[in-house]
Design an enzyme around this catalytic site. Structure first.
Site, mmCIF file in Angstrom:
data_model
loop_
_atom_site.group_PDB
_atom_site.id
_atom_site.type_symbol
_atom_site.label_atom_id
_atom_site.label_comp_id
_atom_site.label_asym_id
_atom_site.label_seq_id
_atom_site.Cartn_x
_atom_site.Cartn_y
_atom_site.Cartn_z
ATOM 1 C CG ASP A 173 -6.233 -1.235 1.846
ATOM 2 O OD1 ASP A 173 -4.479 -1.270 2.218
ATOM 3 O OD2 ASP A 173 -5.944 -0.347 0.667
ATOM 4 C CG HIS B 240 3.332 -0.218 0.669
ATOM 5 N ND1 HIS B 240 2.809 0.814 -0.383
ATOM 6 C CD2 HIS B 240 1.768 -0.435 0.934
ATOM 7 C CE1 HIS B 240 1.953 1.510 -0.083
ATOM 8 N NE2 HIS B 240 1.140 0.881 0.914
#
Length: 324
Positions: A163, A236
């Site tokens: 992330d 995404h």
């Protein structure tokens, strides 16, 4: 601590550089996200001003015990109390979090006057800082949410993907996160959006790795970016990429996993710092409504937001002046 964009602008020659808060604090192993509201007791606003105006002193007091652990605390102020705390007009884009309602999923808006983003490599120092902070604030505040985050393996979220890969670096970092000459009264400040996502981890883990990678847009093992879909459902990473005639607009994420296996709670605390609030809002619009509309970000089928707040993290200079 990064320099505000205006510090390197030729038109700012001769000015004293504006000191921002540590929005670019290095990735740490632990964090606490503390969202508070100010109570209506007599003197509450003045008490809060005194505490947040002296926040750097508290950071030094606790952080001096282990300087390499890099304790920091970024303070964000919500639109509802901005004028009360600062006596100033609001920054140009500051407003409460706007609910984003898609056909299937909704980015909810929840209460929050103050954000304290506490970061350190040691969980005990995060704990001690928060303890002393809340002791100082007393009954001037009420806690809306307290979430303790942790760094998970090689900066992965609980879905198993790394992330923050797309975070800006080098000179792109202050240019993406700090307000500049477009709103000079608040130069060196940063807009902050927070959302607390809970994952349906068992449902996610039931997907084959190839499907997970298609939803995220990156390979799971090595984090390499995959090609964008030319038509239909976007990944995404594509929906969260904002471009216009001026180029690509980045934000700085310092997301953290959180959870309790015993309680069956698994989540990601999203926090994004940006120079322009509209950039983060556009990301959420593309995720929840879809691009084209109706094709929402499929990660939302497995990750549901439980909170949503907007804050402005003023420059360190402006913040310290509140105590005067």
């Amino acid at each position: 601590m990064v320099a505000a964009p205006s510090a390197s602008d030729p038109s700012s020659a001769g000015r004293v550089p504006i000191a921002p808060q540590q929005v670019d604090s290095p990735l740490t192993r632990s964090a606490i996200f503390l969202v508070l509201t100010i109570t209506d007791r007599d003197g509450a606003v003045e008490a809060v001003k005194e505490v947040i105006g002296g926040i750097e002193d508290l950071v030094k007091t606790v952080g001096f015990r282990d300087l390499p652990a890099q304790l920091s605390c970024t303070v964000g102020i919500g639109a509802g109390v901005w004028s009360q705390l600062t006596g100033m007009p609001a920054p140009a884009e500051l407003h409460p979090f706007k609910e984003v309602r898609g056909a299937v999923h909704t980015a909810v808006s929840t209460p929050g006057d103050l954000l304290f983003h506490i970061r350190c490599d040691r969980q005990d120092m995060c704990f001690e800082f928060e303890r002393l902070l809340l002791e100082s604030l007393g009954d001037a505040v009420a806690t809306v949410d307290e979430t303790a985050g942790f760094r998970y393996f090689d900066a992965r979220d609980l879905l198993g993907f790394i992330d923050g890969t797309a975070n800006p670096i080098g000179p792109d970092l202050p240019a993406s996160t700090l307000v500049g000459e477009e709103d000079p009264e608040f130069a060196g400040g940063s807009y902050v959006v927070i959302q607390k996502y809970l994952h349906s981890l068992s449902a996610w883990q039931s997907l084959p790795t190839e499907q997970q990678e298609a939803i995220i847009g990156r390979r799971k093992a090595d984090d390499l970016e995959m090609a964008d879909a030319e038509h239909g459902q976007k990944a995404h990473k594509t929906l969260a990429t904002i471009t216009d005639d001026a180029g690509e607009h980045d934000i700085l994420r310092d997301n953290m996993p959180f959870g309790s296996p015993a309680a069956g709670e698994f989540g990601t605390y999203f926090i994004g710092y940006s120079r322009h609030l509209w950039v983060t809002e556009k990301m959420l619009e593309r995720m929840f409504i879809g691009d084209p509309p109706g094709l929402h970000d499929r990660i939302l089928d497995f990750s549901q937001p439980r909170t949503g707040c907007v804050f402005f993290a003023p420059s360190a200079d402006l913040l310290s002046g509140l105590a005067d």
